[in-house]
Design an enzyme around this catalytic site. Structure first.
Site, PDB file in Angstrom:
ATOM      1  N   ARG A 169     -13.962   1.608   4.592  1.00 14.31           N
ATOM      2  CA  ARG A 169     -12.693   0.910   4.798  1.00 14.31           C
ATOM      3  C   ARG A 169     -11.512   1.880   4.857  1.00 14.31           C
ATOM      4  NH1 ARG A 169     -10.948  -1.871  -0.163  1.00 14.31           N
ATOM      5  NH2 ARG A 169      -9.421  -0.219  -0.398  1.00 14.31           N
ATOM      6  N   HIS A 211     -14.332  -4.729   0.456  1.00 16.96           N
ATOM      7  CA  HIS A 211     -14.352  -4.129  -0.884  1.00 16.96           C
ATOM      8  C   HIS A 211     -15.757  -3.906  -1.413  1.00 16.96           C
ATOM      9  CE1 HIS A 211     -13.302  -4.111  -5.331  1.00 16.96           C
ATOM     10  NE2 HIS A 211     -12.447  -3.240  -4.832  1.00 16.96           N
ATOM     11  N   ARG A 249      -5.245   0.990 -13.212  1.00 16.86           N
ATOM     12  CA  ARG A 249      -3.918   1.261 -12.671  1.00 16.86           C
ATOM     13  C   ARG A 249      -3.271   0.006 -12.122  1.00 16.86           C
ATOM     14  NH1 ARG A 249      -4.708   5.557  -8.774  1.00 16.86           N
ATOM     15  NH2 ARG A 249      -4.669   6.956 -10.570  1.00 16.86           N
ATOM     16  N   ASN A 306       0.822  -1.213   0.000  1.00 11.38           N
ATOM     17  CA  ASN A 306       0.000   0.000   0.000  1.00 11.38           C
ATOM     18  C   ASN A 306       0.857   1.263   0.000  1.00 11.38           C
ATOM     19  OD1 ASN A 306      -2.272  -1.580   0.035  1.00 11.38           O
ATOM     20  ND2 ASN A 306      -2.879  -1.079   2.112  1.00 11.38           N
ATOM     21  N   TYR A 347     -10.512 -10.608  -1.183  1.00 13.13           N
ATOM     22  CA  TYR A 347     -11.338  -9.402  -1.216  1.00 13.13           C
ATOM     23  C   TYR A 347     -12.770  -9.771  -0.870  1.00 13.13           C
ATOM     24  CZ  TYR A 347      -7.844  -6.528  -3.706  1.00 13.13           C
ATOM     25  OH  TYR A 347      -6.725  -5.822  -4.057  1.00 13.13           O
ATOM     26  N   HIS A 357     -15.452   1.182 -14.834  1.00  9.71           N
ATOM     27  CA  HIS A 357     -15.211   0.517 -13.557  1.00  9.71           C
ATOM     28  C   HIS A 357     -16.357  -0.423 -13.183  1.00  9.71           C
ATOM     29  CE1 HIS A 357     -14.536   0.602  -9.019  1.00  9.71           C
ATOM     30  NE2 HIS A 357     -13.365   0.243  -9.476  1.00  9.71           N
ATOM     31  N   ARG A 396      -9.989  -5.617 -13.758  1.00 10.56           N
ATOM     32  CA  ARG A 396      -8.774  -6.292 -13.291  1.00 10.56           C
ATOM     33  C   ARG A 396      -9.029  -7.787 -13.335  1.00 10.56           C
ATOM     34  NH1 ARG A 396      -5.715  -2.308 -10.986  1.00 10.56           N
ATOM     35  NH2 ARG A 396      -6.788  -0.666  -9.826  1.00 10.56           N
TER      36      ARG A 396
END
Length: 670
Positions: free
Chosen positions: A547, A575, A392, A32, A455, A422, A360
């Site tokens: 979160r 998530h 990203r 992170n 997740y 997204h 992703r």
């Protein structure tokens, strides 16, 4: 975001956890922080270089933000290093893992590693000298290196050289006879005479460089987005500015100064680590041991609506004709729910078309959902994949999949110009007799089988006519030309999502028993925050489960005294986005989807939020939210003066409780 990382670090400092679990949190923190410097810090440095004089919402200039970040980041890194070196490392052997320094190895162990070095490491090393004939080499992003000083025994001249630790080799070299590991950089450092024969090794010190990793694509000016992004990624590997230099405490000031000068950094960009560099690499040691079987990655249970709890799924499309199914990962197994939904559709001879967004997914070679799309296209079905090339960190993997999908005959598109896609949606079109029926999935997480085991996400599988029609319309908007927002059920960004959520919040402000519960990753958008403040002031009771970043301040008299904010931090990454509006008496509405309450999600991304209307599934969502709100083991609460750990009284652990409930539900439906 640094405060969220502080909560992760607190989990690593928790001595009630196993050493391996604590190491996992240290690895998460390391990764992170890498991303934070790559993206956030690099962005602030660009603002500073450009002379931006504006301030952040809290009134800080870019320079002031960078100074505050450095102070906080130094504190976090010092604590991270201390807990690893003094607490976790000495105890890891209890979980069967030993990380040993080269200096502590026995003669036989050193001989074993010498052979490993000669056979596997030495052939891929490239020493790079620095002298008038050899300019300072480019140091790649997040690379681990050795700064080496050598002396010519004949002339006495000293030279600087750099040796890159190969990123394709395991960071920790395993010794035979157990799970004992030695850091790869120490193995290389012990054999530097093989790289510099005839020279005296004077010094050897590890260092690590972080560079700007943000990809800024001017989509409006890109004739071919795929080729443009490939070109940008090639340039990114050679051009971006360095933003952070990490060195070990043993490195002398002279070497630090050389590196800072050549990387065009200042002392404020230097982080001195009194221990092992790049603790993010601990992640590989914390993964569960695999049996080697393909199914060994399975986590969770098969939802009872889709089959026996530990067996392969039944005919999912048949089930969906009768009812909607809510899945909750990782408690519900991804491979026998969402993955099986696409897999069965690919093999169903009556399925005419499959459409899916890919934000992703796994690396090339290990993405079952994408492999199913390829198989469907090769069997003659109409298959469309909307691949978000600019996700990203996944740009290269997504480019590779886009090329592979195109070769298989899949219609590959890259979304709407100027917007990042997204939304997490799948559409299946099937011919059933004389009619056409559509099936869909709307989720909060990516179609990635690996992250689905760590997740926490929810998803809705449905054949609801209006919901599926909305998903079909959204795909048509993404693959064609459309400005339409005439959706029946879903809220879509940009367009109806911001206005729809504001209307729902304001309706609760107007209700005598207003009630709002929202679970998300980040709360940043000022208009949404102001609406929540107004709802609180009007009497609505509001619980927020956030979160990461939360820019709302709860508990302020006259403004937010009816707002409570908490964060759940544990072994699974929270998530999912779940939104509830309405009291129990009036009957609440529930929505799930891909968007956080951030300007980028509401205005600059394609997002999809879907209603969940079946009473049984609404009860599932109510249960998830209730467990999150009752948690007193993993929970933190935000007060006007910052984040505080919730005191444990009842001992309710969100992750353990939801796992228990999933198993009970699966066994009860078997």
């Amino acid at each position: 975001m640094l405060e969220y990382n502080a909560r992760i670090l607190a989990c690593a400092e928790d001595e009630s956890r196993s050493p391996l679990e604590r190491a996992r949190f240290l690895a998460i923190l390391g990764r992170n922080l890498d991303e934070f410097f790559q993206i956030r810090v690099s962005g602030l440095r660009e603002q500073l270089a450009a002379g931006v004089r504006g301030t952040s919402p809290d009134g800080m200039s870019p320079r002031e933000q960078l100074e505050a970040i450095r102070a906080r980041a130094q504190e976090l890194v010092a604590r991270q290093t201390h807990v690893f070196e003094k607490r976790v490392l000495p105890q890891l052997h209890a979980d069967g893992v030993r990380i040993t320094d080269w200096a502590d190895l026995k003669k036989a162990q050193r001989e074993e590693l010498r052979k490993v070095f000669e056979e596997r490491v030495f052939p891929v090393l490239t020493p790079l000298a620095v002298d008038p004939a050899h300019p300072f080499p480019y140091i790649s992003d997040l690379s681990l290196n050795l700064a080496v000083v050598v002396r010519d025994p004949e002339t006495g001249v000293r030279r600087f050289a750099r040796v890159k630790v190969p990123p394709l080799l395991p960071r920790f070299v395993k010794l035979s006879g157990g799970r004992r590991f030695v850091p790869l950089e120490q193995v290389i450092a012990a054999h530097l005479e093989r790289l510099f024969p005839g020279m005296k090794i004077v010094a050897r010190h590890p260092f690590r460089v972080t560079r700007d990793a943000d990809v800024d694509v001017e989509v409006d000016e890109a004739d071919d987005l795929l080729e443009t992004l490939e070109s940008l990624l090639r340039r990114r590997k050679r051009a971006p500015e360095a933003v952070r230099l990490e060195v070990t405490a043993s490195m002398p000031q002279r070497l630090r100064s050389i590196l800072l000068r050549e990387l065009r950094l200042t002392s404020s960009d230097l982080y001195v680590i009194d221990g092992l560099l790049d603790l993010g690499d601990l992640w590989s040691l914390t993964l569960p041991r695999r049996s080697g079987a393909k199914g060994s990655r399975a986590v969770g249970v098969t939802p009872p609506e889709l089959g026996a709890p530990l067996a392969e799924p039944s005919a999912i499309l048949t089930t969906l004709r009768e009812r909607d199914v809510l899945v909750h990962h990782p408690y519900d197994r991804f491979s026998t729910s969402v993955e099986a939904f696409v897999d069965q559709a690919a093999d169903d001879p009556h399925v005419l078309a499959i459409k899916q967004t890919i934000y992703r997914t796994s690396d090339e070679g290990e993405a079952p959902v994408v492999r199913s799309l390829i198989r469907a296209a090769e069997s003659g079905k109409e298959v469309a994949a909307l691949v978000e090339l600019t996700a990203r960190g996944d740009e290269e993997a997504n480019i590779a999949w886009a090329r592979t999908l195109e070769k298989a005959g899949v219609h590959v598109v890259y979304g709407v110009v100027g917007l990042k896609t997204h939304a997490k949606i799948v559409l299946v079109v099937r011919k059933e007799g004389d009619t056409i029926r559509r099936y869909c999935h709307v989720g909060t997480g990516n179609y990635n089988p690996e992250t689905a085991t760590t997740y926490e996400d929810v998803g809705l599988l449905s054949s609801d006519v209006e919901l599926a029609a909305d998903v079909a319309d959204l795909f048509n908007r993404l693959t064609g030309y459309s400005n339409g927002n005439g959706y029946r059920r879903v809220l879509v960004a940009p367009g109806t999502l911001r206005t729809g959520l504001l209307e729902l919040i304001r309706a609760e402000a107007d209700a005598p028993d207003g009630r709002i519960v929202m679970k998300m990753n980040s709360l940043v958008d000022s208009e949404m925050i102001d609406a929540l403040y107004a709802a609180s002031a009007a009497g609505a009771e509001i619980d927020l489960i956030v979160r990461g970043i939360c820019c709302l301040r709860p508990g302020v008299k006259g403004l937010s005294e009816r707002i409570r904010v908490r964060s759940i931090v544990g072994r699974f990454l929270e998530h999912s986005r779940i939104f509830r509006f309405g009291s129990d008496e009036r009957g609440p509405e529930y929505y799930i989807g891909s968007a956080d309450l951030m300007p980028r999600n509401l205005d600059r991304r394609v997002e999809c939020i879907a209603p969940v209307t079946e009473p049984e599934l609404m009860a599932r969502l109510a249960e998830i939210l209730a467990v999150n709100l009752e948690d007193d083991v993993l929970a933190w609460e935000l007060r006007p003066d910052g984040w505080h750990k919730v005191r444990t009284k009842a001992g309710i652990n969100t992750h353990e409780r939801l796992e228990e409930l999933a198993e009970e539900r699966a066994l009860g439906g078997a």
